[in-house]
Scaffold this active site. Structure first.
Site, PDB file in Angstrom:
ATOM      1  N   SER A 132      40.461  -2.837  43.000  1.00 15.09           N
ATOM      2  CA  SER A 132      40.772  -2.738  44.267  1.00 15.09           C
ATOM      3  C   SER A 132      41.477  -1.449  44.673  1.00 15.09           C
ATOM      4  O   SER A 132      41.182  -0.836  45.546  1.00 15.09           O
ATOM      5  CB  SER A 132      41.640  -3.831  44.797  1.00 15.09           C
ATOM      6  OG  SER A 132      41.337  -5.035  44.785  1.00 15.09           O
ATOM      7  N   GLY A 340      28.729 -37.667  44.184  1.00 12.76           N
ATOM      8  CA  GLY A 340      28.551 -37.504  42.854  1.00 12.76           C
ATOM      9  C   GLY A 340      27.481 -36.594  42.477  1.00 12.76           C
ATOM     10  O   GLY A 340      27.512 -35.761  41.670  1.00 12.76           O
ATOM     11  N   GLU A 363      32.649  -5.947  46.074  1.00 14.04           N
ATOM     12  CA  GLU A 363      32.664  -4.929  47.194  1.00 14.04           C
ATOM     13  C   GLU A 363      33.530  -4.978  48.017  1.00 14.04           C
ATOM     14  O   GLU A 363      33.691  -5.006  49.286  1.00 14.04           O
ATOM     15  CB  GLU A 363      31.272  -5.283  47.885  1.00 14.04           C
ATOM     16  CG  GLU A 363      29.990  -5.180  47.042  1.00 14.04           C
ATOM     17  CD  GLU A 363      28.843  -4.734  47.549  1.00 14.04           C
ATOM     18  OE1 GLU A 363      28.753  -4.094  48.765  1.00 14.04           O
ATOM     19  OE2 GLU A 363      27.704  -4.610  47.054  1.00 14.04           O
ATOM     20  N   GLU A 367      41.318  -9.638  50.440  1.00 13.85           N
ATOM     21  CA  GLU A 367      42.541  -8.830  50.679  1.00 13.85           C
ATOM     22  C   GLU A 367      42.360  -7.360  50.979  1.00 13.85           C
ATOM     23  O   GLU A 367      42.878  -6.853  52.172  1.00 13.85           O
ATOM     24  CB  GLU A 367      43.604  -8.805  49.455  1.00 13.85           C
ATOM     25  CG  GLU A 367      43.985 -10.459  48.950  1.00 13.85           C
ATOM     26  CD  GLU A 367      42.948 -11.270  48.590  1.00 13.85           C
ATOM     27  OE1 GLU A 367      41.788 -10.746  48.122  1.00 13.85           O
ATOM     28  OE2 GLU A 367      43.283 -12.693  48.569  1.00 13.85           O
TER      29      GLU A 367
HETATM   30  N1  CAA Z   1      35.224   4.179  55.120  1.00 17.56           N
HETATM   31  C1  CAA Z   1      35.397   5.412  55.096  1.00 17.56           C
HETATM   32  N2  CAA Z   1      36.442   6.157  54.467  1.00 17.56           N
HETATM   33  C2  CAA Z   1      37.399   5.263  53.999  1.00 17.56           C
HETATM   34  C3  CAA Z   1      37.676   3.800  54.137  1.00 17.56           C
HETATM   35  C4  CAA Z   1      36.405   3.223  54.822  1.00 17.56           C
HETATM   36  N3  CAA Z   1      36.105   1.877  54.846  1.00 17.56           N
HETATM   37  N4  CAA Z   1      38.701   3.603  53.288  1.00 17.56           N
HETATM   38  C5  CAA Z   1      39.277   4.345  53.138  1.00 17.56           C
HETATM   39  N5  CAA Z   1      38.541   5.507  53.460  1.00 17.56           N
HETATM   40  C6  CAA Z   1      38.814   7.065  53.004  1.00 17.56           C
HETATM   41  C7  CAA Z   1      40.292   7.394  53.700  1.00 17.56           C
HETATM   42  O1  CAA Z   1      39.709   7.868  55.119  1.00 17.56           O
HETATM   43  C8  CAA Z   1      40.864   8.479  52.979  1.00 17.56           C
HETATM   44  O2  CAA Z   1      40.104   9.910  53.352  1.00 17.56           O
HETATM   45  P1  CAA Z   1      40.768  11.162  53.833  1.00 17.56           P
HETATM   46  O3  CAA Z   1      42.003  11.282  52.896  1.00 17.56           O
HETATM   47  O4  CAA Z   1      39.883  11.991  53.535  1.00 17.56           O
HETATM   48  O5  CAA Z   1      41.205  10.664  55.059  1.00 17.56           O
HETATM   49  C9  CAA Z   1      40.342   7.959  51.666  1.00 17.56           C
HETATM   50  O6  CAA Z   1      39.331   7.080  51.584  1.00 17.56           O
HETATM   51  C10 CAA Z   1      41.495   7.117  51.074  1.00 17.56           C
HETATM   52  O7  CAA Z   1      41.963   6.320  51.671  1.00 17.56           O
HETATM   53  P2  CAA Z   1      43.121   5.795  51.689  1.00 17.56           P
HETATM   54  O8  CAA Z   1      44.569   6.755  51.738  1.00 17.56           O
HETATM   55  O9  CAA Z   1      43.545   4.712  53.014  1.00 17.56           O
HETATM   56  O10 CAA Z   1      43.355   5.154  50.195  1.00 17.56           O
HETATM   57  P3  CAA Z   1      44.251   3.876  49.807  1.00 17.56           P
HETATM   58  O11 CAA Z   1      44.337   3.895  48.274  1.00 17.56           O
HETATM   59  O12 CAA Z   1      45.429   3.640  50.381  1.00 17.56           O
HETATM   60  O13 CAA Z   1      43.312   2.739  50.153  1.00 17.56           O
HETATM   61  C11 CAA Z   1      41.164   1.585  49.752  1.00 17.56           C
HETATM   62  C12 CAA Z   1      41.748   2.823  49.786  1.00 17.56           C
HETATM   63  C13 CAA Z   1      40.718   1.125  51.143  1.00 17.56           C
HETATM   64  C14 CAA Z   1      42.042   0.374  49.366  1.00 17.56           C
HETATM   65  C15 CAA Z   1      40.142   1.568  49.016  1.00 17.56           C
HETATM   66  O14 CAA Z   1      40.267   1.962  47.477  1.00 17.56           O
HETATM   67  C16 CAA Z   1      38.923   0.384  48.753  1.00 17.56           C
HETATM   68  O15 CAA Z   1      38.189   0.369  49.710  1.00 17.56           O
HETATM   69  N6  CAA Z   1      39.110  -0.291  47.434  1.00 17.56           N
HETATM   70  C17 CAA Z   1      38.164  -1.389  47.433  1.00 17.56           C
HETATM   71  C18 CAA Z   1      37.026  -1.024  46.533  1.00 17.56           C
HETATM   72  C19 CAA Z   1      35.779  -1.748  46.442  1.00 17.56           C
HETATM   73  O16 CAA Z   1      35.498  -2.278  47.528  1.00 17.56           O
HETATM   74  N7  CAA Z   1      35.453  -1.914  45.286  1.00 17.56           N
HETATM   75  C20 CAA Z   1      34.246  -2.580  45.173  1.00 17.56           C
HETATM   76  C21 CAA Z   1      33.407  -2.288  43.861  1.00 17.56           C
HETATM   77  S1  CAA Z   1      31.970  -1.949  44.040  1.00 17.56           S
HETATM   78  C22 CAA Z   1      31.021  -3.491  43.717  1.00 17.56           C
HETATM   79  O17 CAA Z   1      31.640  -4.739  43.755  1.00 17.56           O
HETATM   80  C23 CAA Z   1      29.681  -3.051  43.465  1.00 17.56           C
HETATM   81  C24 CAA Z   1      28.888  -4.357  43.039  1.00 17.56           C
HETATM   82  O18 CAA Z   1      28.308  -3.895  41.916  1.00 17.56           O
HETATM   83  C25 CAA Z   1      28.782  -5.607  43.613  1.00 17.56           C
END
Ligand code: CAA
Length: 380
Positions: A132, A340, A363, A367
């Site tokens: 995450s 069942g 993805e 949370e």
């Molecule tokens: N769309 C576009 N940009 C986004 C975004 C979104 N949904 N969410 C965050 N960003 C950008 C922010 O604008 C920021 O960019 P700038 O600094 O240039 O403005 C940058 O990303 C960092 O964002 P935060 O400062 O908000 O960072 P954070 O650490 O507080 O939070 C998060 C980031 C939203 C939690 C992010 O880490 C996240 O989405 N985590 C989940 C990751 C995920 O979905 N993983 C799935 C794995 S892939 C998978 O499952 C594939 C598979 O094989 C099925």
């Protein structure tokens, strides 16, 4: 918002439905049991244009819209959610990223065969210490002449052992935190690039999930996606679209659970009549149906916004959050309705629950979706 589907969209839905019934359904039990990847079926999906649905014909894609993609994903996932995720990763996480941010070289060499369904793609963001918390990338790449040398590990990679091309997110400048992250296209077979064993999963068992390892893996600088330091943006933007794919997969699972339950309720008798005549069952079916429609509308809304070139970050997160939640709920109710018979492997009903659970995790967990939604709300 108007959800009168066009003739083309309805035709794609029908094609997906027929394909699911004739090509996917007959082998689904065996593939789930044996955790067997559906190589031949994926090849046929490619021939139908379903592996590069939204890629423009210029790059050998089918040039369809996101609404069509949602409709096809629902029909296929209704019968086999493993195929849903295989298709979703290739379309949403790989082809989309390459078409949006890849160079002409990348599009010619990698996007075209992916869009034709001749090659399969995977998206490598998650790591043992960065799930995450995706900005916390530990896999790093160092520049060496006109190449980059990658070291590190990725895990939970869908299509991991089967894919040919991988989008790999790495840290290239620790000082710059997420602005120092870069995404590369790495080919299977590149020296230093390997994969672990297939994970033995609760659900979506015929999809293939594994870890990836990088030991001094040299990748040409031509394989950088977009620019050095833009890798986190590529990953986040790509995941916004990916969440529409997973929401569609979850809607498909929920609708599948509803359909089998409705059919069963009309034939199974208890207390002298079909159980469909009992309000206890009717209320369950009514609630399931309402949830399926609501999840479908949220998903179509996100797709329509994307097709219109509008912002859909919040809407795709809402669609995934809600659709994954109701997929689990509908799967549980389907088991309850079947009693069942719902609890044993032979009747397939329990698979809806096993498959549904992952949609609340990958993805972006539920949370994380709430974080994305809340941040977007507070921005407005
Ligand atoms: N769309 C576009 N940009 C986004 C975004 C979104 N949904 N969410 C965050 N960003 C950008 C922010 O604008 C920021 O960019 P700038 O600094 O240039 O403005 C940058 O990303 C960092 O964002 P935060 O400062 O908000 O960072 P954070 O650490 O507080 O939070 C998060 C980031 C939203 C939690 C992010 O880490 C996240 O989405 N985590 C989940 C990751 C995920 O979905 N993983 C799935 C794995 S892939 C998978 O499952 C594939 C598979 O094989 C099925």
């Amino acid at each position: 918002m108007n959800f009168e589907f066009t003739e083309e969209q309805l035709m794609i839905q029908q094609t997906a439905r027929e394909f699911a019934e004739t090509e996917i359904a007959p082998s689904q039990i065996e593939r789930d049991k044996e955790a067997k990847f559906p190589t031949e079926i994926v090849k046929k999906l490619g021939e139908l244009g379903f592996m590069g649905m939204m890629v423009s014909p210029q790059y050998d894609g089918a040039g369809m819209d996101t609404i069509s993609y949602v409709l096809a994903m629902i029909e296929l996932s209704k019968v086999d959610a493993s195929l849903g995720v295989i298709m979703s990763v290739n379309n949403s996480l790989v082809c989309y990223g390459l078409e949006m941010w890849g160079s002409e070289f990348i599009k010619e060499k990698y996007l075209k065969p992916l869009a034709r369904g001749e090659k399969l793609g995977a998206f490598a963001l998650s790591e043992p210490e960065a799930g995450s918390d995706a900005t916390h990338q530990q896999t790093f790449a160092v520049k060496d002449g006109d190449h980059w040398v990658i070291n590190g590990m990725k895990n939970w990679i869908t299509n991991g052992t089967s894919a040919d091309y991988f989008l790999v997110v790495t840290q290239t400048d620790k000082e710059k935190a997420h602005h120092g992250i870069t995404t590369f296209l790495v080919e299977k077979g590149t020296p230093g690039f390997g994969h672990g064993v297939k994970e033995d999963k609760l659900g979506i068992r015929s999809s293939d999930t594994c870890s990836l390892t990088f030991e001094n893996c040299r990748v040409s600088e031509d394989n950088v996606i977009w620019e050095v330091g833009k890798g986190f943006n590529v990953a986040m933007e790509t995941l916004n679209g990916g969440r529409i794919g997973i929401a569609s997969q979850a809607v498909g699972i929920a609708e599948g659970a509803l359909e089998v339950s409705t059919k069963y309720a009309k034939t199974r008798k208890a207390f002298g009549t079909e159980i469909a005549h009992h309000q206890a069952i009717q209320f369950k079916l009514a609630d399931m149906s309402t949830k399926v429609e609501a999840a479908k509308l949220l998903t179509l809304q996100a797709a329509a916004l994307k097709d219109a070139g509008k912002k859909y970050v919040k809407e795709s997160a809402m669609a995934k959050l809600y659709a994954s939640k109701i997929a689990v709920e509908c799967a549980l109710e389907a088991i309850q309705i079947h009693g069942g018979y719902g609890y044993v492997r032979e009747y397939l009903v329990e698979r809806y629950l096993r498959d549904a659970k992952i949609t609340e995790i990958y993805e972006g967990t539920s949370e994380i979706q709430r974080i994305v939604i809340a941040r977007e709300l507070l921005k407005d």
